[in-house]
Structure formats: structure tokens, C-alpha cells
Motif scaffolding. Structure first.
Motif, PDB file in Angstrom:
ATOM      1  N   LYS A   9       0.816  -1.213   0.000  1.00 58.59           N
ATOM      2  CA  LYS A   9       0.000   0.000   0.000  1.00 58.59           C
ATOM      3  C   LYS A   9       0.855   1.270   0.000  1.00 58.59           C
ATOM      4  O   LYS A   9       0.421   2.332  -0.466  1.00 58.59           O
ATOM      5  CB  LYS A   9      -0.924   0.001   1.230  1.00 58.59           C
ATOM      6  N   THR A  10       2.066   1.171   0.519  1.00 56.97           N
ATOM      7  CA  THR A  10       2.904   2.365   0.667  1.00 56.97           C
ATOM      8  C   THR A  10       4.046   2.388  -0.358  1.00 56.97           C
ATOM      9  O   THR A  10       3.883   2.845  -1.477  1.00 56.97           O
ATOM     10  CB  THR A  10       3.464   2.442   2.093  1.00 56.97           C
ATOM     11  N   LYS A  26       7.082 -14.438  -5.421  1.00 54.65           N
ATOM     12  CA  LYS A  26       6.089 -13.603  -6.103  1.00 54.65           C
ATOM     13  C   LYS A  26       4.764 -14.330  -6.278  1.00 54.65           C
ATOM     14  O   LYS A  26       3.694 -13.717  -6.242  1.00 54.65           O
ATOM     15  CB  LYS A  26       6.626 -13.147  -7.458  1.00 54.65           C
ATOM     16  N   ASP A  27       4.800 -15.648  -6.430  1.00 56.54           N
ATOM     17  CA  ASP A  27       3.560 -16.429  -6.567  1.00 56.54           C
ATOM     18  C   ASP A  27       2.745 -16.401  -5.273  1.00 56.54           C
ATOM     19  O   ASP A  27       1.512 -16.358  -5.308  1.00 56.54           O
ATOM     20  CB  ASP A  27       3.874 -17.880  -6.938  1.00 56.54           C
ATOM     21  N   PHE A  46      -2.951 -11.434  -3.296  1.00 61.05           N
ATOM     22  CA  PHE A  46      -3.522 -10.274  -3.976  1.00 61.05           C
ATOM     23  C   PHE A  46      -4.738 -10.652  -4.825  1.00 61.05           C
ATOM     24  O   PHE A  46      -5.726  -9.919  -4.880  1.00 61.05           O
ATOM     25  CB  PHE A  46      -2.461  -9.585  -4.827  1.00 61.05           C
ATOM     26  N   ARG A  47      -4.678 -11.799  -5.492  1.00 61.84           N
ATOM     27  CA  ARG A  47      -5.826 -12.246  -6.296  1.00 61.84           C
ATOM     28  C   ARG A  47      -7.045 -12.466  -5.428  1.00 61.84           C
ATOM     29  O   ARG A  47      -8.165 -12.076  -5.775  1.00 61.84           O
ATOM     30  CB  ARG A  47      -5.487 -13.544  -7.042  1.00 61.84           C
ATOM     31  N   LYS A  48      -6.832 -13.127  -4.277  1.00 64.50           N
ATOM     32  CA  LYS A  48      -7.963 -13.435  -3.387  1.00 64.50           C
ATOM     33  C   LYS A  48      -8.551 -12.178  -2.750  1.00 64.50           C
ATOM     34  O   LYS A  48      -9.745 -12.130  -2.434  1.00 64.50           O
ATOM     35  CB  LYS A  48      -7.507 -14.406  -2.285  1.00 64.50           C
ATOM     36  N   GLY A  90      -0.910  -5.949  -7.053  1.00 69.49           N
ATOM     37  CA  GLY A  90       0.426  -5.956  -6.479  1.00 69.49           C
ATOM     38  C   GLY A  90       1.274  -4.794  -6.977  1.00 69.49           C
ATOM     39  O   GLY A  90       1.293  -4.490  -8.168  1.00 69.49           O
ATOM     40  N   LYS A  91       1.947  -4.149  -6.049  1.00 67.15           N
ATOM     41  CA  LYS A  91       2.830  -3.024  -6.387  1.00 67.15           C
ATOM     42  C   LYS A  91       4.268  -3.454  -6.086  1.00 67.15           C
ATOM     43  O   LYS A  91       4.668  -3.551  -4.931  1.00 67.15           O
ATOM     44  CB  LYS A  91       2.445  -1.800  -5.548  1.00 67.15           C
ATOM     45  N   TYR A  92       5.024  -3.733  -7.125  1.00 70.68           N
ATOM     46  CA  TYR A  92       6.376  -4.246  -6.963  1.00 70.68           C
ATOM     47  C   TYR A  92       7.410  -3.207  -7.389  1.00 70.68           C
ATOM     48  O   TYR A  92       7.200  -2.465  -8.351  1.00 70.68           O
ATOM     49  CB  TYR A  92       6.564  -5.520  -7.792  1.00 70.68           C
ATOM     50  N   VAL A  93       8.503  -3.198  -6.673  1.00 67.77           N
ATOM     51  CA  VAL A  93       9.593  -2.269  -6.978  1.00 67.77           C
ATOM     52  C   VAL A  93      10.885  -3.069  -7.108  1.00 67.77           C
ATOM     53  O   VAL A  93      11.334  -3.693  -6.140  1.00 67.77           O
ATOM     54  CB  VAL A  93       9.751  -1.207  -5.865  1.00 67.77           C
ATOM     55  N   LYS A  94      11.478  -3.076  -8.288  1.00 73.85           N
ATOM     56  CA  LYS A  94      12.723  -3.813  -8.493  1.00 73.85           C
ATOM     57  C   LYS A  94      13.873  -3.094  -7.803  1.00 73.85           C
ATOM     58  O   LYS A  94      14.021  -1.878  -7.902  1.00 73.85           O
ATOM     59  CB  LYS A  94      13.010  -3.959  -9.990  1.00 73.85           C
TER      60      LYS A  94
END
Length: 326
Positions: A184-185, A235-236, A242-244, A249-253
Motif C-alpha cells: 500500500k505504501t 512472487k507467486d 492479492f488475487r484473493k 500488487g505493487k512491486y519495486v525492483k
């Protein structure tokens, strides 16, 4: 059989009590949260004792007339003062061992942590005997290793050590809430492609393993890894939640080597300055998110008859449905 459960008002403690009472045990619930404790007593098989398990006098009062002890209480966080971890996780364990000896307790089940395996490398199918004798990655890990050593020192006490991995479930205050907050952040840091393999465990399965360890005489003197036996890519696991929940999803590499350099500096600053508050990121958290770590539970399956009763998907579904209703 009457059993004492320390940490009874904590996340795992409540599930252990539910499992034990469902199978006919009477429970002395020992914990600090009086409100939760009184709620536990709605179950007629439970008596609540408010107290700190570092307090020998209180513990001694609670231990009278019990045959077994589940020591699930402790200080579980990635940052803090060594003395606090020592008192809560090492000294308290020795206090309980001494009382086990004094009151001739038939079985002690100690909840340790597979965090003791953590390191700067990939580790797949880790066996119980792979645990290091020393690991100073953080004080929590160090204290759990020292507590296990205490268990082995008191080898006249019939005891079992469990190392449950990545607990989650309803009322979880650690794993899922942290991930959801990050999402969320700032976003969830991803190193590489997020294809590192990890284990997570439904808390109900850990409670089952505790009961099996308590009941199995052949488990005395043994150590067992406990997981859901469903290794998944990092990640899975996130995408499943997140699907449920219907969240994106907010991902940062992130660059691992840069992150490791910065985290090392931050930890040193916090240590030198004596800051008790947890840093925004730690080496332990970094290793968790960068490297694969899965545990072998063949020993628990073979010797305890342990078979997870809830799959990861079922556990996630139960968690999400509960949150929607509440």
C-alpha cells in the motif's frame, strides 16, 4: 491430560489451545493479555493465568498439576536489545526447564524458529541437522539458538523442538499485515524476478504439529522442521494473496548489492546510536526476500505422522473470507 501453554494470548498460542482442547486436553493458558485470556476461558477446558513467563513465581503457580508444557511464548521481532531477547527467549526457557525438573513434567515442546538457518545464500530442502551452532544475523536468531542449547543441556527433561516456518492465518499480526502495508505504501521490493522459493505454513498446521509432538513418545530429544510442504516462488505467494483480496500488487525492483550496502550502514547507525525502533529494512529481511530457503519436513512426516491438514490456498481463502466479514 492437563497442559500449560505459554504465549497463550499470542497468535500461535490461541491456535495451539484450540487444537489441544478439541482433542480432549485441559489447558492452563499463560499469557500477558488479560482480555484475550478471559476470552479463552469461554472454552470450559481452559484456565487462564495472567503473567510474564520470565516470572518464576507466577510460572510455578501455573505449572502445578500439569503433565506437559508447550513453550510458545517469546520475543519475536527482527530488532531490539540483546538483553530483552536474552530474558524473553533464553533465560525464560531455562526457568521453564528448571520447573520441568522440579515438577517432573512428562513432556516439553519448545517452539523455536527456522530463522536460525538464515544466511546470505540460497538454501533448498534444509534439514534439521543443517542448523548452525552460531548465527549472529540478529539478536532474535542468536537467542533462539541459545535457547535450543539450553534445551539440550537439560537432557534429562523429555523435550521436543519445533521450527515452524512463515506462519500465517486469521489474526496474524506479522507476515500478511507487513506485506499488505508495504504494498500500500512503498511497494514490495523484488530482487531479480521474485522467483526465489520459500515456505509458508498455515498456523493450524503448526498447532497440529505441536499436538503430535506432545503425544509421540519417540519424538523426545528430537528437532523437527514444520512447513506446509508446498514450496512456492516468493512472487507467486504474493500474487495468491492479492488475487484473493482483489488488490493489485505493487512491486519495486531493487539492486541487491546496493540494498545490502545501504542496509549494512543503516544497521550500524542504529546499533551505535542505540536505537530500539526497527530499521526500515534489515539484513535478515533482505536475505528473506533475495534468497530461496525451503525446509525438508520428511522427518516430521515420518516420525510424527505429520501431514498438513490445510493447504496454502485454503489458508489464504480462509484468511480473506474472515477479513471480508470483519
Amino acid at each position: 491430560m492437563k497442559v500449560l501453554v505459554t504465549g497463550a494470548t499470542g497468535f500461535l498460542g490461541k491456535y495451539i489451545i484450540n487444537e489441544l482442547t478439541e482433542y480432549g486436553y485441559n489447558v492452563v493458558a499463560f499469557g500477558r493479555n488479560e482480555e484475550i485470556g478471559k476470552n479463552l476461558e469461554k472454552n470450559k477446558k481452559v484456565i487462564f493465568f495472567k503473567g510474564d513467563f520470565t516470572d518464576n513465581e507466577k510460572l510455578s503457580e501455573a505449572i502445578k498439576n500439569v503433565s506437559g508444557i508447550i513453550h510458545a511464548g517469546g520475543l519475536s521481532t527482527v530488532w531490539g536489545k540483546w538483553q530483552d531477547f536474552y530474558n524473553a527467549n533464553v533465560k525464560s526457557t531455562e526457568n521453564i526447564l528448571k520447573l520441568c525438573r522440579e515438577y517432573s513434567i512428562k513432556k516439553l515442546v519448545f517452539i523455536s524458529s527456522p530463522s536460525i538457518y538464515a544466511g546470505d545464500k540460497n538454501q533448498l530442502n534444509v534439514k534439521e541437522e543443517d542448523a548452525p551452532n552460531e548465527n549472529n544475523l540478529n539478536f532474535y536468531i542468536k537467542s533462539k539458538i541459545e535457547a535450543e542449547k539450553k534445551i539440550r543441556e537439560y537432557n534429562d527433561i523429555p523435550s521436543v523442538i519445533l521450527r515452524p516456518r512463515g506462519l500465517f492465518g486469521i489474526e496474524d499480526t506479522s507476515v500478511i499485515p507487513r506485506l499488505l502495508h508495504l504494498n500500500k505504501t512503498k511497494g514490495i521490493p523484488i530482487f531479480g524476478k521474485g522467483e526465489q522459493y520459500i515456505d509458508v505454513t498455515c498456523v493450524e498446521n503448526v498447532a497440529l504439529a505441536v499436538r503430535l509432538a506432545l503425544e509421540n513418545e519417540n519424538a523426545i530429544g528430537q528437532v523437527y522442521n514444520i512447513t506446509n510442504d508446498e514450496p512456492m516462488m516468493f512472487k507467486d505467494v504474493l500474487e495468491l494473496f492479492f488475487r484473493k483480496t482483489g488488490i493489485k500488487g505493487k512491486y519495486v525492483k531493487r539492486n541487491y548489492f546496493l540494498a545490502k550496502f545501504l542496509v549494512s550502514i543503516i544497521e550500524k547507525i542504529y546499533l551505535i546510536a542505540g536505537i530500539d525502533k526497527e530499521p526500515p529494512f534489515t539484513k535478515y529481511t533482505l536475505y528473506l526476500m533475495r534468497y530461496s530457503q525451503t525446509l525438508c519436513i520428511e522427518k516430521a512426516k515420518k516420525e510424527l505422522g505429520y501431514k498438513p491438514k490445510m493447504t496454502v490456498v485454503e489458508g489464504v481463502k480462509k484468511y480473506v473470507e474472515h477479513n471480508r466479514r470483519n
